[in-house]
Design a protein around this motif. Structure first.
Motif, PDB file in Angstrom:
ATOM      1  N   ARG A  74      16.169   7.383  38.973  1.00 16.78           N
ATOM      2  CA  ARG A  74      16.933   7.307  37.725  1.00 16.78           C
ATOM      3  C   ARG A  74      17.434   5.890  37.503  1.00 16.78           C
ATOM      4  N   MET A 129      22.602  13.575  34.114  1.00 18.04           N
ATOM      5  CA  MET A 129      21.666  13.453  35.240  1.00 18.04           C
ATOM      6  C   MET A 129      22.211  14.249  36.432  1.00 18.04           C
ATOM      7  N   GLY A 130      21.333  14.986  37.081  1.00 17.51           N
ATOM      8  CA  GLY A 130      21.741  15.721  38.275  1.00 17.51           C
ATOM      9  C   GLY A 130      22.331  17.093  38.007  1.00 17.51           C
ATOM     10  N   SER A 131      22.459  17.479  36.735  1.00 18.90           N
ATOM     11  CA  SER A 131      23.081  18.782  36.458  1.00 18.90           C
ATOM     12  C   SER A 131      22.118  19.942  36.701  1.00 18.90           C
ATOM     13  N   GLY A 132      20.842  19.639  36.867  1.00 16.04           N
ATOM     14  CA  GLY A 132      19.873  20.682  37.220  1.00 16.04           C
ATOM     15  C   GLY A 132      19.020  21.178  36.062  1.00 16.04           C
ATOM     16  N   LYS A 133      18.897  20.377  35.017  1.00 17.03           N
ATOM     17  CA  LYS A 133      18.096  20.806  33.856  1.00 17.03           C
ATOM     18  C   LYS A 133      16.647  21.072  34.258  1.00 17.03           C
ATOM     19  N   SER A 134      16.070  20.167  35.043  1.00 16.03           N
ATOM     20  CA  SER A 134      14.650  20.325  35.401  1.00 16.03           C
ATOM     21  C   SER A 134      14.448  21.464  36.388  1.00 16.03           C
ATOM     22  N   THR A 135      15.302  21.546  37.420  1.00 17.64           N
ATOM     23  CA  THR A 135      15.100  22.597  38.427  1.00 17.64           C
ATOM     24  C   THR A 135      15.456  23.979  37.867  1.00 17.64           C
ATOM     25  N   LYS A 173      27.374  27.018  42.239  1.00 18.56           N
ATOM     26  CA  LYS A 173      26.438  28.092  41.885  1.00 18.56           C
ATOM     27  C   LYS A 173      25.028  27.664  42.270  1.00 18.56           C
ATOM     28  N   GLY A 222      18.822  13.334  30.757  1.00 20.32           N
ATOM     29  CA  GLY A 222      20.281  13.256  30.637  1.00 20.32           C
ATOM     30  C   GLY A 222      20.782  12.418  29.467  1.00 20.32           C
ATOM     31  N   ARG A 267      24.479  14.619  43.893  1.00 20.67           N
ATOM     32  CA  ARG A 267      23.096  15.085  43.695  1.00 20.67           C
ATOM     33  C   ARG A 267      22.167  13.919  43.357  1.00 20.67           C
TER      34      ARG A 267
HETATM   35  N1  ATP Z   1      22.534  24.615  41.359  1.00 21.02           N
HETATM   36  C1  ATP Z   1      22.122  23.688  42.215  1.00 21.02           C
HETATM   37  N2  ATP Z   1      22.543  23.723  43.494  1.00 21.02           N
HETATM   38  C2  ATP Z   1      22.146  22.771  44.372  1.00 21.02           C
HETATM   39  N3  ATP Z   1      21.336  21.726  44.074  1.00 21.02           N
HETATM   40  C3  ATP Z   1      20.882  21.644  42.825  1.00 21.02           C
HETATM   41  C4  ATP Z   1      21.243  22.609  41.815  1.00 21.02           C
HETATM   42  N4  ATP Z   1      20.650  22.255  40.659  1.00 21.02           N
HETATM   43  C5  ATP Z   1      19.958  21.124  40.918  1.00 21.02           C
HETATM   44  N5  ATP Z   1      20.085  20.755  42.207  1.00 21.02           N
HETATM   45  C6  ATP Z   1      19.500  19.554  42.845  1.00 21.02           C
HETATM   46  O1  ATP Z   1      20.055  18.414  42.192  1.00 21.02           O
HETATM   47  C7  ATP Z   1      19.077  17.408  42.002  1.00 21.02           C
HETATM   48  C8  ATP Z   1      18.964  17.069  40.525  1.00 21.02           C
HETATM   49  O2  ATP Z   1      18.422  18.187  39.809  1.00 21.02           O
HETATM   50  P1  ATP Z   1      17.514  17.990  38.518  1.00 21.02           P
HETATM   51  O3  ATP Z   1      16.476  16.952  38.757  1.00 21.02           O
HETATM   52  O4  ATP Z   1      17.053  19.341  38.114  1.00 21.02           O
HETATM   53  O5  ATP Z   1      18.591  17.414  37.492  1.00 21.02           O
HETATM   54  P2  ATP Z   1      18.366  17.008  35.981  1.00 21.02           P
HETATM   55  O6  ATP Z   1      19.504  17.582  35.237  1.00 21.02           O
HETATM   56  O7  ATP Z   1      17.005  17.406  35.549  1.00 21.02           O
HETATM   57  O8  ATP Z   1      18.513  15.405  36.004  1.00 21.02           O
HETATM   58  P3  ATP Z   1      17.876  14.307  34.989  1.00 21.02           P
HETATM   59  O9  ATP Z   1      18.773  14.253  33.797  1.00 21.02           O
HETATM   60  O10 ATP Z   1      17.956  13.040  35.744  1.00 21.02           O
HETATM   61  O11 ATP Z   1      16.494  14.719  34.652  1.00 21.02           O
HETATM   62  C9  ATP Z   1      17.781  17.948  42.604  1.00 21.02           C
HETATM   63  O12 ATP Z   1      17.666  17.448  43.914  1.00 21.02           O
HETATM   64  C10 ATP Z   1      17.988  19.454  42.611  1.00 21.02           C
HETATM   65  O13 ATP Z   1      17.276  20.100  43.635  1.00 21.02           O
END
Ligand code: ATP
Ligand code: SKM
Ligand code: MG
Length: 171
Positions: free
Chosen positions: A118, A10-16, A153, A78, A109
């Motif tokens: 979450r 969770m929070g690693s940025g998969k969705s964004t 990054k 996640g 994050r």
């Molecule tokens: N490289 C990055 N730098 C800064 N902030 C980021 C980065 N990637 C993601 N974020 C921020 O971190 C938060 C979590 O990102 P995201 O929802 O994409 O995570 P996820 O891996 O999809 O989590 P989950 O497993 O809960 O779905 C969001 O607020 C997003 O804007």
């Protein structure tokens, strides 16, 4: 490029990151959490509250299988590897990318994310989140074809790095 799958905590940025990758590659984004919410017409916290985690994991498996038969960038949730059927499935899938981050970054994050709720983290202590990550980390590494370090990054830098690594794998 027909398909790639993003895994990680969770929070690693998969969705964004998935969103940017899908635009850059011109293929659809298949966001599993969102697909579950659309199909059930319920939010993820409500599914966990009212139906339980096991029910959520069944739905997650179904949308994963459906997505693996489609073209697109798959942004998993996640906890996708908590189901051993998904582990087996993803081990035999190409282009699985693990977004790897430090626990402190991921916790920050998760805690600062006002958009996504979450259930397995929002009311947890930092120690509980760290333990959950520790329990999962080996599996992410085991299943991944590519590991991307996300520390310091931007989303665009990570997107570019993934695209470059995928190109290199083709050569
Ligand atoms: N490289 C990055 N730098 C800064 N902030 C980021 C980065 N990637 C993601 N974020 C921020 O971190 C938060 C979590 O990102 P995201 O929802 O994409 O995570 P996820 O891996 O999809 O989590 P989950 O497993 O809960 O779905 C969001 O607020 C997003 O804007
Ligand atoms: O890591 C997890 O177990 C989860 C991550 C989210 O993407 C959602 O799939 C849900 O909140 C569970
Ligand atoms: Mg996500």
């Amino acid at each position: 490029m027909k398909q790639l799958t993003l895994i990680g905590f969770m929070g690693s940025g998969k969705s964004t990151t998935g969103q940017m990758l899908s635009k850059e590659l011109g293929i659809p984004l298949l966001e599993l959490d969102q697909m579950i919410e659309e199909e059930t017409k319920m939010s993820i916290p409500d599914i966990f509250d009212l139906k339980g985690e096991a029910y959520f994991r069944e739905l997650e498996h179904i949308v994963l299988i459906k997505s693996l038969n489609s073209r697109g960038v798959i942004a998993t949730g996640g906890g996708i590897l908590t189901n051993s059927k998904n582990v087996e499935q993803l081990k035999s899938t190409r282009n699985v990318i693990y977004l790897k981050g430090k626990d402190s970054t991921l916790i920050e994050r998760i805690k600062n994310d006002s958009v996504n709720k979450r259930p397995l983290a929002d009311t947890s202590t930092e120690l509980e989140i760290t333990k959950r990550l520790e329990n999962r980390v080996n599996q992410y590494e085991e299943v991944a074809d590519i590991i991307i370090e996300i520390e310091n990054k931007s989303i665009s830098e990570i997107t570019l790095e993934i695209m470059n690594q995928l190109e290199e794998m083709k050569e």
